[in-house]
Design an enzyme around this catalytic site. Structure first.
Site, PDB file in Angstrom:
ATOM      1  N   LEU A   1       0.818  -1.217   0.000  1.00  0.00           N
ATOM      2  CA  LEU A   1       0.000   0.000   0.000  1.00  0.00           C
ATOM      3  C   LEU A   1       0.843   1.255   0.000  1.00  0.00           C
ATOM      4  CD1 LEU A   1      -2.694  -1.083   2.638  1.00  0.00           C
ATOM      5  CD2 LEU A   1      -2.837  -1.249   0.144  1.00  0.00           C
TER       6      LEU A   1
ATOM      7  N   LYS B   1       1.735  -2.066   8.869  1.00  0.00           N
ATOM      8  CA  LYS B   1       3.062  -1.455   8.758  1.00  0.00           C
ATOM      9  C   LYS B   1       4.070  -2.315   9.500  1.00  0.00           C
ATOM     10  CE  LYS B   1       5.500   2.928   8.944  1.00  0.00           C
ATOM     11  NZ  LYS B   1       5.405   4.379   9.216  1.00  0.00           N
TER      12      LYS B   1
ATOM     13  N   GLY C   1       6.562   3.810   4.168  1.00  0.00           N
ATOM     14  CA  GLY C   1       6.702   4.852   5.167  1.00  0.00           C
ATOM     15  C   GLY C   1       8.159   5.202   5.386  1.00  0.00           C
ATOM     16  N   ILE C   2       8.409   6.111   6.327  1.00  0.00           N
ATOM     17  CA  ILE C   2       9.773   6.518   6.631  1.00  0.00           C
ATOM     18  C   ILE C   2      10.598   5.329   7.103  1.00  0.00           C
ATOM     19  CG2 ILE C   2      11.173   7.927   8.183  1.00  0.00           C
ATOM     20  CD1 ILE C   2       9.690   9.471   6.000  1.00  0.00           C
ATOM     21  N   ASN C   3      10.019   4.517   7.971  1.00  0.00           N
ATOM     22  CA  ASN C   3      10.788   3.443   8.602  1.00  0.00           C
ATOM     23  C   ASN C   3      10.423   2.042   8.124  1.00  0.00           C
ATOM     24  OD1 ASN C   3      12.152   5.300  10.217  1.00  0.00           O
ATOM     25  ND2 ASN C   3      10.537   5.293  11.751  1.00  0.00           N
ATOM     26  N   GLY C   4       9.372   1.892   7.336  1.00  0.00           N
ATOM     27  CA  GLY C   4       8.992   0.552   6.911  1.00  0.00           C
ATOM     28  C   GLY C   4       7.888   0.563   5.882  1.00  0.00           C
TER      29      GLY C   4
ATOM     30  N   ASP D   1       6.816  15.567   9.438  1.00  0.00           N
ATOM     31  CA  ASP D   1       6.815  15.078   8.050  1.00  0.00           C
ATOM     32  C   ASP D   1       5.446  15.300   7.416  1.00  0.00           C
ATOM     33  OD1 ASP D   1       8.114  14.038   5.817  1.00  0.00           O
ATOM     34  OD2 ASP D   1       7.464  12.004   6.242  1.00  0.00           O
TER      35      ASP D   1
END
Length: 345
Positions: A19, A42, A22-25, A138
């Protein structure tokens, strides 16, 4: 919310459908085995940074303008200890995508009043966070997603990968976390800064909503160039015609208040929410905007820019020398060419 220790697979089927990133995953689709309801999952490597992201997202779970977290699992995934965050699936797509779809074919226009209503929703999420001394850090259209409730579409904020609590309302943030288009001038330096960096990002989002292009951009192939940094630090931007000709003065004044290079003089979220353009959005004129047209014309370029932003973000917590960014000089960049031609005249 206590983290669940048993296997997420006992409760959900994990789809191969990605989908988002993200920043970390990454975020994939998952389906409840009991209700068959679809969720967004996530996947984060377990670390203090990831636990902070989950903790801050959970603190915002009661805000209707923030994506809801349903469950968090502590599991091993791919041989690594991970945190698995089950969230509501936002079926309605990203903010810019919705505007492009609405105006496709020229059958409908996107208006200043609609932009004001959208800003009201976004600011409501930021107000909720700032009242709890949380800076999102962000804010950008890609983190603003739509869901449908009955006949109504609701815009919600997601991705707390850069979020951080501020300390005693003071200057407590120092890590240079940002997406170049939306970064506040103080974040570009080495000094501490506070949650007012979110207000600058709100100003950039509002600017793009009203015209279809950003107030600050790079004229080179870099994600953020020295010239772009200078224009951000000095607040050099314009309201060019024809895109801004008919937009209300109150909207421009609000943007000026949010894009104040002096963080101490910048509007607070309370002042933004109290501005009549925001809180009385139903009274804002229904002036047709160029936004949908320009977003559609620059869709290919915008996708390239988003990819560059993602690559740039990846360097912020690893090695700056490891990422090669594709030069925009070798791509068709209609929006930036238009701005450059105007500058040359």
């Amino acid at each position: 919310m206590p983290y669940k220790k048993h296997s997420l697979i006992d409760d959900f089927e994990i789809s191969t459908k990605v989908l988002g990133l993200g920043i970390n995953g990454k975020v994939v689709e998952c389906i409840s085995r009991t209700t068959r309801k679809k969720y967004a999952l996530k996947i984060l490597l377990d670390s203090p940074k990831s636990r902070r992201e989950v903790s801050l997202h959970l603190k915002a779970k009661h805000c209707p303008q923030i994506v809801e977290v349903s469950d968090v699992y502590e599991n091993s995934y791919g041989g690594e200890k991970c945190l698995l965050i089950v969230m509501e699936k936002m079926e309605g797509g990203e903010l810019f995508q919705r505007i492009q779809e609405k105006t496709e074919g020229g059958l409908a226009s996107f208006t200043e009043r609609e932009a004001a209503e959208i800003m009201n929703e976004i600011c409501s999420a930021v107000y909720f966070l700032h009242k709890r001394n949380i800076a999102h850090r962000d804010l950008k259209p890609e983190n603003l997603l739509y869901t449908t409730k009955g006949k109504h579409s609701i815009l919600k904020l997601t991705d707390f990968g850069f979020a951080k609590e501020t300390v005693n309302e003071g200057l407590s943030l120092q890590t240079p976390c940002y997406t170049p288009y939306y970064v506040a001038p103080e974040v570009l330096g080495s000094s501490a800064y506070d949650k007012s960096c979110d207000i600058w990002s709100l100003g950039v989002i509002m600017y793009i909503l009203l015209c279809g292009f950003p107030p600050f951009y790079s004229n080179t192939g870099l994600a953020i160039s020295p010239g772009m940094k200078k224009r951000i630090r000095t607040g050099q931007y314009e309201f060019p015609d024809p895109e801004w000709k008919n937009i209300s003065l109150s909207a421009k004044d609000l943007i000026r208040g949010m894009l104040n290079v002096n963080a101490e003089s910048r509007l607070t979220i309370e002042q933004v929410m109290g501005n009549e353009w925001i809180c009385k959005f139903s009274n804002v004129p229904q002036t047709p905007l160029f936004t949908g047209k320009l977003l559609r014309e620059g869709e290919e370029n915008w996708t390239e820019v988003q990819e560059e932003m993602t690559r740039s973000l990846a360097t912020m917590r690893v090695d700056y020398e490891r990422i090669n960014i594709k030069s925009l000089d070798f791509s068709n960049n209609s929006l930036l060419d238009k701005r450059r031609n105007k500058k040359a005249k």
